[in-house]
Every structure is written in structure tokens, then in C-alpha cells.
Design an enzyme around this catalytic site. Structure first.
Site, PDB file in Angstrom:
ATOM      1  CB  SER A  82     -13.993  24.140  10.635  1.00 34.70           C
ATOM      2  OG  SER A  82     -14.457  22.821  10.384  1.00 34.70           O
TER       3      SER A  82
ATOM      4  CE1 TYR B 206      -8.880  22.977   8.591  1.00 29.66           C
ATOM      5  CE2 TYR B 206     -10.781  21.831   9.507  1.00 29.66           C
ATOM      6  CZ  TYR B 206     -10.251  22.809   8.684  1.00 29.66           C
ATOM      7  OH  TYR B 206     -11.093  23.625   7.962  1.00 29.66           O
TER       8      TYR B 206
END
Length: 262
Positions: free
Chosen positions: A145, A161
Site C-alpha cells: 500500500s 496498517y
């Protein structure tokens, strides 16, 4: 369309919805056999119907050690080969307690790392052991990501995350370096905000949609589509990428080089 993946058999962990399912369709369209793994029995059934005779679906939890191995063994049984793994499974830990560090709970931390990092380690380990056992090369593509290296402090503040996705890169580069001698390639795709089931909180937020117009300025300034990543996924799984390993490709609409106006 040229079949870039003819005679390839690929396992997609997290392949029954969102980015994984879109890639699985692209793999099949390029001639591959595919096994998709998902947690939800209904989505597994729908994926198998949609993908057709070149695909099998297997229900399983990616955080469990046996799941990826079972899928790889199914791939070999059904299609006679195992050539590549695409690990997509993961997701937000927000509902478990992920968030800014001063609010982050230990359960949020552990659950988010388990979902996004441990699950990937397990599938990669199963693939590596299989490639080594067959004494052949292969390819692994992991889902990163942009938040792993390009933070967005106002709208995307899930620090566990971000840590997990940064760790995906470190893990992938380290393993790519070690197994290059075995002709095993390991790369990472890093998207920005894409319209998937996981991203609905952000994708439906009007303030974030305005922000994305300048943060992801390509193609008019928009949220990504799952299909935007398909070409890169097909490339990495194909022989066109046979001399490429340890790389991170941001498919992010310009996120990582754009300022983004609040």
C-alpha cells in the site's frame, strides 16, 4: 488479446473479491489456470462460477497456516502445476482498534499485523517451500500500500496498517534477495485508494473524495478501480518480468508524488 499467462497455474490468496478477484479474471483472460482463496463461502461459489472452467475456489482463512498450502496442493492436483502466488488478503484493522498511535489498542495492533503481515508470510512460505520442493523457479507478488511509505495524516491514520504494509516491502525485498539464486521472483504492488469492499469508509466520504481529486490526479482525479492494477499483476506473473525481482510498483494514480490539497 495475447495470452501472457498461457500454461501458468496461479494461486490468488484473497481472490474472491476486490483486487484479488479482478486480477484472477485478468489471469484467466490471459490463459492461466487459477485457484482463488477467500474467507466467505458464498463469494467462493460466485467466484468459481464467474471465472469458469479454468478456475477453482477454496474457502479458507489466510491467517491459518494450512490455508495457502491447501490451495497450492489443490492447484497442483487440478492443473498439474504451480507457477505463481498472488497474495492480496488483508485489510483494515480499524474496527479492531487500529488508529493513531495514542489511540491504538494492543488488540488492534496484533489483529492488523496478523491480517496483513502474518497471513502474507504464511502464504509466501508455503509457495517457497513448494517451489524448492519441485526444484524449480516461480513468482510471488505481494500486496502493499502507498500508506507504507507515503502517509496521509489527515484522512488515513491507521498506524498498525501502515507498519504492516511497510513490513510487506521489507519482507519481500529480503526474501527476493535470498531466493533469487533459485530463480524465484518476489515483487510488491502498492495501490493507493481503490474502490473495493474494504475501502468503502473512505470511498463514500465526500471530504476524502475531494482530497483524492488532487492526491490521485491521474485520469481526472479519481478513486482507483480494481482493474487499474490488473495489467501490472499480469506483467509480474508473466515471463515478461522474468528478470525483475525485489521491486515495488506503486499503481496509485499519482498519490506518492502528489501533494494533495485539503
Amino acid at each position: 488479446m495475447e495470452n501472457w499467462l498461457s500454461n501458468k497455474s496461479i494461486v490468488v490468496v484473497g481472490g474472491t473479491t476486490g483486487l484479488g478477484f479482478s486480477a484472477a479474471k485478468a489471469f484467466v483472460n490471459h490463459g492461466a489456470n487459477v485457484v482463488v482463496v477467500g474467507r466467505n463461502p458464498e463469494s467462493c461459489l460466485m467466484a468459481e462460477v464467474d471465472l469458469g472452467y479454468q478456475a477453482r475456489a477454496k474457502q479458507g482463512d489466510a491467517t491459518q497456516p494450512q490455508t495457502a498450502l491447501d490451495a497450492i496442493q489443490l492447484c497442483i492436483r487440478e492443473f498439474g502445476s504451480f507457477d505463481g502466488l498472488y497474495h492480496v488478503a488483508g485489510g483494515s484493522g480499524r474496527k479492531y482498534g487500529d488508529g493513531p498511535l495514542h489511540e491504538l489498542t494492543l488488540d488492534g495492533w496484533n489483529t492488523t499485523l496478523n491480517l496483513n503481515l502474518t497471513a502474507m508470510m504464511l502464504s509466501n512460505q508455503a509457495a517457497i517451500r513448494t517451489f524448492l520442493g519441485m526444484n524449480r523457479g516461480g513468482v510471488i507478488l505481494n500486496m502493499g500500500s502507498v500508506l507504507g511509505n507515503s502517509p496521509s495524516p489527515l484522512h488515513f491514520t491507521t498506524h498498525a496498517y501502515a507498519a504492516a504494509k511497510a513490513a510487506v516491502v521489507g519482507f519481500s525485498k529480503s526474501t527476493a534477495a535470498y531466493y533469487a539464486k533459485n530463480n524465484i521472483r518476489i515483487n510488491v504492488l502498492a495501490p493507493a485508494l481503490v474502490d473495493t469492499p474494504m475501502a468503502q469508509r473512505a470511498a463514500q466520504d465526500e471530504t476524502i473524495k475531494e482530497f483524492i481529486k488532487t492526491k490521485q490526479p491521474l485520469d481526472g482525479g479519481r478513486i482507483g478501480l480494481a482493474t487499474d492494477l490488473d495489467g501490472a499483476a499480469v506483467y509480474f506473473m508473466s515471463d515478461f518480468a522474468r528478470f525483475t525481482t525485489g521491486q515495488v510498483l506503486n499503481v496509485d494514480g499519482g498519490w506518492s508524488i502528489a501533494e494533495g490539497q485539503y
